[in-house]
Write an enzyme that holds these catalytic residues in place. Structure first.
Site, PDB file in Angstrom:
ATOM      1  N   SER A  76      82.805  51.030  34.256  1.00 57.43           N
ATOM      2  CA  SER A  76      83.421  49.916  33.530  1.00 57.43           C
ATOM      3  C   SER A  76      84.025  48.892  34.490  1.00 57.43           C
ATOM      4  CB  SER A  76      84.526  50.419  32.600  1.00 57.43           C
ATOM      5  OG  SER A  76      84.019  51.301  31.633  1.00 57.43           O
TER       6      SER A  76
HETATM    7  N1  SAH Z   1      84.698  55.489  31.879  1.00 54.04           N
HETATM    8  C1  SAH Z   1      83.385  55.337  32.450  1.00 54.04           C
HETATM    9  C2  SAH Z   1      82.530  54.513  31.499  1.00 54.04           C
HETATM   10  C3  SAH Z   1      81.132  54.861  31.619  1.00 54.04           C
HETATM   11  S1  SAH Z   1      80.091  54.062  30.434  1.00 54.04           S
HETATM   12  C4  SAH Z   1      83.424  54.679  33.796  1.00 54.04           C
HETATM   13  O1  SAH Z   1      84.220  53.770  34.010  1.00 54.04           O
HETATM   14  O2  SAH Z   1      82.624  55.036  34.652  1.00 54.04           O
HETATM   15  C5  SAH Z   1      80.207  55.150  29.045  1.00 54.04           C
HETATM   16  C6  SAH Z   1      79.883  56.595  29.298  1.00 54.04           C
HETATM   17  O3  SAH Z   1      79.863  57.254  28.015  1.00 54.04           O
HETATM   18  C7  SAH Z   1      78.526  56.868  29.923  1.00 54.04           C
HETATM   19  O4  SAH Z   1      78.670  57.684  31.044  1.00 54.04           O
HETATM   20  C8  SAH Z   1      77.745  57.589  28.806  1.00 54.04           C
HETATM   21  O5  SAH Z   1      76.789  58.520  29.287  1.00 54.04           O
HETATM   22  C9  SAH Z   1      78.865  58.256  28.042  1.00 54.04           C
HETATM   23  N2  SAH Z   1      78.534  58.620  26.659  1.00 54.04           N
HETATM   24  C10 SAH Z   1      77.708  57.976  25.805  1.00 54.04           C
HETATM   25  N3  SAH Z   1      77.675  58.613  24.618  1.00 54.04           N
HETATM   26  C11 SAH Z   1      78.497  59.682  24.711  1.00 54.04           C
HETATM   27  C12 SAH Z   1      78.874  60.732  23.815  1.00 54.04           C
HETATM   28  N4  SAH Z   1      78.370  60.809  22.571  1.00 54.04           N
HETATM   29  N5  SAH Z   1      79.748  61.654  24.250  1.00 54.04           N
HETATM   30  C13 SAH Z   1      80.274  61.595  25.510  1.00 54.04           C
HETATM   31  N6  SAH Z   1      79.939  60.628  26.408  1.00 54.04           N
HETATM   32  C14 SAH Z   1      79.064  59.690  26.015  1.00 54.04           C
END
Ligand code: SAH
Length: 213
Positions: free
Chosen positions: A64
Site C-alpha cells: 500500500s
Molecule cells: N497491507 C498490505 C496490503 C497488500 S494489498 C501491504 O501494505 O503490503 C492487499 C492484500 O490482501 C494482498 O496481499 C492480497 O493477497 C490480500 N487478500 C486479498 N483477498 C484476501 C482475503 N480474502 N483474505 C486475506 N487476504 C486477502
C-alpha cells in the site's frame, strides 16, 4: 538488510510529506518514522521505498501507498492494549506499523506465495504478530474474536458480515468499500445489533479475493 542514514533521511522526508497531506496522528507518524519500508519492498524497487506510491509485490498484489497506510492507521485509533485483526498481510508493512502501536496483532493473507515470503521476513526482522496465517479474511478469525479493531487492506464490494460480528461492542473496523473505486469506511459497533457507519476519502485498492480456491 540494513537501515542506513540515507534511508532514515528519505523516511523523515516522506513523513513530512504525509504531514503536509493532512496526517496528524503523532503515534502513527512516529511508528512510520521507525519502520524501514524498504525491507518490505520487492528488491528491484527498493530505491522507490520512500516515494509515496503503491508498488507491485508478489502474486499480483501491491504494498500500500504510505499515505494510505497512515490514513487507515489514523482512522483505526489503535491503543496499546487493543487486539487488532488485519485482513491482507501482503508485504507485511502495514502489519509492522500496527505492531508499533500494539503487540496484539492478528493478520491473514490469501496468497500462499506472499504468506510464505512474509512469514520468512517477519522471522528475519523479529516481528511477532500473535498470529499470521494463510486463510480467507472474508471469514475473519473467530478463534481470537472479538477484536477492538479490524483493518481491511483490500477492497470489498460490501462489508463482510463475519467481520462485523467479530468486533467488540465499542470496536471499530476500517474497510475500503466499492468496486472500481472505494470509499474508506469506518464501522463502530454500538451494541450487539447496531453499527455506526462513517464514510471518508476515496481510494483504490486491489480486490479482497472471495471464493478463491
Ligand atoms: N497491507 C498490505 C496490503 C497488500 S494489498 C501491504 O501494505 O503490503 C492487499 C492484500 O490482501 C494482498 O496481499 C492480497 O493477497 C490480500 N487478500 C486479498 N483477498 C484476501 C482475503 N480474502 N483474505 C486475506 N487476504 C486477502
Amino acid at each position: 538488510m540494513e537501515d542506513t542514514p540515507k534511508y532514515q533521511g528519505l523516511r523523515k522526508q516522506l513523513i513530512e510529506q504525509l504531514r503536509e497531506k493532512g496526517i496528524q496522528d503523532n503515534a502513527v507518524l512516529e511508528v512510520m518514522t521507525q519502520v524501514p519500508r524498504h525491507f518490505f519492498m520487492d528488491p528491484s524497487l527498493i530505491n522507490f521505498a520512500y516515494e509515496d506510491n503503491a508498488y507491485p509485490i508478489a502474486a499480483d498484489q501491491t504494498i500500500s501507498q504510505p499515505y494510505t497506510v497512515a490514513y487507515q492507521s489514523q482512522l483505526l485509533e489503535v491503543g496499546p492494549t487493543d487486539k487488532v485483526l488485519e485482513i491482507g498481510t501482503g508485504s507485511g508493512y502495514q502489519t509492522a506499523v500496527l505492531l508499533g502501536l500494539t503487540p496484539h496483532v492478528y493478520t491473514i493473507e490469501r496468497q500462499q506465495l506472499l504468506y510464505k515470503k512474509t512469514q520468512r521476513l517477519f522471522t528475519q526482522l523479529g516481528l511477532r504478530p500473535k498470529k499470521h496465517f494463510f486463510g480467507d479474511g472474508y471469514l475473519g478469525f473467530e478463534q481470537a474474536a472479538p477484536y477492538d479493531r479490524i483493518l481491511v487492506t483490500a477492497a470489498a464490494p460490501e462489508v463482510p458480515k463475519a467481520l462485523l460480528n467479530q468486533l467488540k461492542v465499542g470496536g471499530k473496523m476500517i474497510i475500503p468499500i466499492g468496486e472500481n473505486e472505494q470509499f474508506m469506511t469506518r464501522f463502530t459497533r454500538k451494541s450487539a445489533t447496531a453499527f455506526d457507519k462513517e464514510k471518508f476519502g476515496r481510494f483504490r485498492f486491489v480486490p479482497l479475493l472471495q471464493n478463491k480456491s
